[in-house]
Design a protein around this motif. Structure first.
Motif, PDB file in Angstrom:
ATOM      1  N   SER A 151      35.247   3.676  57.777  1.00 43.20           N
ATOM      2  CA  SER A 151      35.010   4.892  57.052  1.00 43.20           C
ATOM      3  C   SER A 151      34.752   4.562  55.701  1.00 43.20           C
ATOM      4  CB  SER A 151      36.436   5.620  57.146  1.00 43.20           C
ATOM      5  OG  SER A 151      36.705   6.041  58.770  1.00 43.20           O
ATOM      6  N   PHE A 152      35.125   3.478  55.409  1.00 38.02           N
ATOM      7  CA  PHE A 152      34.890   3.055  53.710  1.00 38.02           C
ATOM      8  C   PHE A 152      33.707   2.059  53.527  1.00 38.02           C
ATOM      9  CE2 PHE A 152      39.358   4.538  53.735  1.00 38.02           C
ATOM     10  CZ  PHE A 152      39.416   5.037  52.641  1.00 38.02           C
ATOM     11  N   VAL A 153      33.239   1.337  54.601  1.00 35.20           N
ATOM     12  CA  VAL A 153      32.302   0.213  54.290  1.00 35.20           C
ATOM     13  C   VAL A 153      30.881   0.903  53.945  1.00 35.20           C
ATOM     14  CG1 VAL A 153      33.407  -1.443  56.057  1.00 35.20           C
ATOM     15  CG2 VAL A 153      31.505   0.151  56.743  1.00 35.20           C
ATOM     16  N   ARG A 154      30.560   2.087  54.186  1.00 39.25           N
ATOM     17  CA  ARG A 154      29.241   2.929  54.187  1.00 39.25           C
ATOM     18  C   ARG A 154      28.116   2.085  54.580  1.00 39.25           C
ATOM     19  NH1 ARG A 154      29.872   5.643  48.116  1.00 39.25           N
ATOM     20  NH2 ARG A 154      31.856   7.068  48.587  1.00 39.25           N
ATOM     21  N   SER A 155      27.992   1.559  55.536  1.00 38.71           N
ATOM     22  CA  SER A 155      26.870   0.587  56.220  1.00 38.71           C
ATOM     23  C   SER A 155      26.627   0.852  57.430  1.00 38.71           C
ATOM     24  CB  SER A 155      26.921  -0.804  55.680  1.00 38.71           C
ATOM     25  OG  SER A 155      27.990  -1.530  56.458  1.00 38.71           O
ATOM     26  N   ALA A 156      25.434   0.943  58.018  1.00 38.03           N
ATOM     27  CA  ALA A 156      25.119   1.133  59.345  1.00 38.03           C
ATOM     28  C   ALA A 156      25.823   2.085  60.123  1.00 38.03           C
ATOM     29  CB  ALA A 156      25.563  -0.383  60.128  1.00 38.03           C
ATOM     30  N   TYR A 157      25.858   3.450  59.613  1.00 37.13           N
ATOM     31  CA  TYR A 157      26.604   4.329  60.279  1.00 37.13           C
ATOM     32  C   TYR A 157      25.703   5.477  60.589  1.00 37.13           C
ATOM     33  CZ  TYR A 157      26.140   6.419  55.306  1.00 37.13           C
ATOM     34  OH  TYR A 157      25.522   6.920  54.294  1.00 37.13           O
TER      35      TYR A 157
END
Length: 272
Positions: A52-58
């Motif tokens: 939820s916090f990494v902000r990548s590949a979503y």
């Protein structure tokens, strides 16, 4: 040394209870279910919290795949195309998850769920760890004080969870896309399956059962509500299984989209 008298009035340490030195007379592996529950819930919390916090590949732009952990994405920090409902919010600092509008309600809905209460009360608070096993607490006040009194908000959080399930359904429909127009791939199967199971878990909630048939004195006078209540009651018997299954499908859906979005694998396409 015995506990003060004012601490002996409640719980398993009450003087009116049998004074047994052993924690329990059970000889089976009573500790195994709470241990497995703690491990299972712990894995989900760590995985979901990290993702939820990494902000990548979503988000997969070609097929409009959006992971549930980032829906709805309403900030200008969201990658282009992932904001299915626009970007009314400005850029957000990294300490705030992009789906902060919906995630807190979903988290609270699950935390206050009747089944999950039993699960984490036993697994983490050991209250009690198992049937016929003494808990390590001298007193018991139930859910009448802060913070556990918040559990009573579960019936209201159901409505928020239903709205977010509608949003997830919209995300799944939008995902029938390809660069050439309509498309259908393995990602669609996973997204659709996840949404169906999320609806099953949400509608099997005890609060939903009460909403559909609660406060009725005569079912015969409300045949429609009685039929709905009957169907919800059937789902309700599977609420525990659905609670665990949906934790798995949420992680599976996010993990698959992460692999496709990062270019690790290619989506298996059936159409488009």
């Amino acid at each position: 040394m015995s506990a003060p008298a004012n601490e002996q009035s409640t719980g398993v340490f009450s003087p009116s209870r049998a004074q047994i030195a052993a924690r329990t007379l059970r000889t089976d592996r009573w500790w195994l279910p709470p241990l497995v529950t703690a491990i299972g819930l712990g894995i989900f919390v760590v995985y979901a919290g990290t993702r939820s916090f990494v902000r990548s590949a979503y988000y997969v732009a070609d097929y409009h795949y959006l992971t549930p952990f980032y829906s709805p994405c309403l900030s200008t920090s969201c990658v282009e195309g992932s904001s299915h409902f626009g970007t009314p919010l400005p850029d957000l600092p990294m300490i705030i998850p992009l789906a902060f509008v919906g995630l807190p309600f979903l988290l609270l809905f699950r935390l206050t769920c009747y089944y999950y209460r039993k699960a984490y009360y036993r697994a983490f608070w050991l209250s009690p760890p198992a049937c016929a096993v003494a808990e390590p607490h001298a007193k018991y006040s139930g859910e009448t004080r802060f913070p556990l009194i918040i559990q009573n908000a579960h019936r209201y959080l159901f409505y928020a969870a239903a709205i977010i399930s509608i949003i997830n359904t919209y995300d799944a429909i939008v995902a029938f896309h390809s660069p050439g127009g309509f498309g259908f791939g393995l990602g669609n199967v996973i997204l659709l399956g996840n949404v169906i199971l999320l609806w099953a878990y949400t509608l099997s909630c005890h609060s939903c059962r009460h909403i559909t048939g609660g406060r009725l004195k005569h079912f015969s006078k409300h045949p429609v509500r009685y039929w709905i209540w009957t169907q919800v009651s059937k789902l309700n018997t599977r609420h525990m299984q659905l609670a665990w299954i949906t934790l798995g499908t949420l992680m599976l859906t996010d993990f698959y989209i992460m692999l496709v979005a990062s270019g690790t694998i290619s989506d298996l396409r059936f159409i488009g």
